[in-house]
Design a protein around this motif. Structure first.
Motif, PDB file in Angstrom:
ATOM      1  N   ALA A 265      -0.235  13.749  76.044  1.00  0.00           N
ATOM      2  CA  ALA A 265      -1.166  13.091  75.124  1.00  0.00           C
ATOM      3  C   ALA A 265      -2.608  13.500  75.405  1.00  0.00           C
ATOM      4  N   LEU A 266      -2.875  13.885  76.655  1.00  0.00           N
ATOM      5  CA  LEU A 266      -4.239  14.255  77.019  1.00  0.00           C
ATOM      6  C   LEU A 266      -4.690  15.549  76.333  1.00  0.00           C
ATOM      7  N   ASN A 267      -3.747  16.304  75.775  1.00  0.00           N
ATOM      8  CA  ASN A 267      -4.112  17.512  75.025  1.00  0.00           C
ATOM      9  C   ASN A 267      -4.924  17.174  73.776  1.00  0.00           C
ATOM     10  N   TYR A 268      -4.850  15.929  73.354  1.00  0.00           N
ATOM     11  CA  TYR A 268      -5.574  15.468  72.167  1.00  0.00           C
ATOM     12  C   TYR A 268      -7.015  15.062  72.511  1.00  0.00           C
ATOM     13  N   MET A 269      -7.361  15.137  73.794  1.00  0.00           N
ATOM     14  CA  MET A 269      -8.676  14.708  74.265  1.00  0.00           C
ATOM     15  C   MET A 269      -9.839  15.403  73.541  1.00  0.00           C
ATOM     16  N   PRO A 270      -9.828  16.715  73.317  1.00  0.00           N
ATOM     17  CA  PRO A 270     -10.974  17.339  72.632  1.00  0.00           C
ATOM     18  C   PRO A 270     -11.249  16.733  71.255  1.00  0.00           C
TER      19      PRO A 270
END
Length: 178
Positions: free
Chosen positions: A134-139
């Motif tokens: 889910a952290l890939n959605y951070m940007p």
């Protein structure tokens, strides 16, 4: 007798603020699909109410509003939405309180709160998924947090002169006297 009157006024104001936050959340859920925003990106209109509570009433009322907003999300949108709302709202409020103590401007406080809200929700999503994926959605959420936090700050800044004139005197006046 004065304390009873103040606590009754505080309770009434808290109820009105909660109703306003819910109305803004519902308006936001209606508008967001029309704007074509990416999934998870929201305007954060109800955060104006939480910021008002933090600035004018205090941390306790702002925290209560954040928890009630999460409970509303839980009831109407499900357990996952409620959990993510709770993590995002509480983390956001915590960061805004720290930013305020450090003397940050309203703009910085709002942007930090929006970024913290998104980070809290991503952390919650990672817990739910048992994966850091889910952290890939951070940007995406960092950019939206900067934009939406700026918009929230602008909204509060526009409303601030009127809010200062209200008969309800709270934390902002106390802080200005220090």
């Amino acid at each position: 007798m004065k304390n009873i009157r103040n606590s009754a006024a505080d309770a009434a104001l808290g109820g009105l603020l909660f109703a306003l936050a819910i109305a803004l959340s519902m308006l936001e859920s209606t508008i967001t699909p029309l704007l074509g925003l990416m999934p998870g990106v929201k305007l954060g209109l109800a955060n104006i109410v939480v910021m008002y509570a933090l600035l004018f009433i205090g941390k306790k009322q702002a925290f209560t509003l954040a928890v009630l907003k999460a409970f509303f999300s839980f009831l109407f949108f499900g357990a996952t939405a409620g959990f993510l709302s709770l993590l995002g709202g509480v983390f956001s409020l915590f960061i805004m309180i720290i930013a305020r103590r450090l003397g940050a401007t309203l703009f910085i406080m709002s942007v930090c709160g929006a970024l913290a809200h998104n980070a809290g929700q991503l952390a919650g999503a990672s817990l739910i998924l048992s994966s850091a994926l889910a952290l890939n959605y951070m940007p995406v959420l960092l950019i939206s947090g900067l934009i939406m936090g700026s918009a929230t700050a602008t909204g509060v800044q526009i409303l601030l002169p009127a809010l200062k004139k209200t008969r309800y005197k709270g934390k902002l006046e106390d802080d200005e006297k220090k």
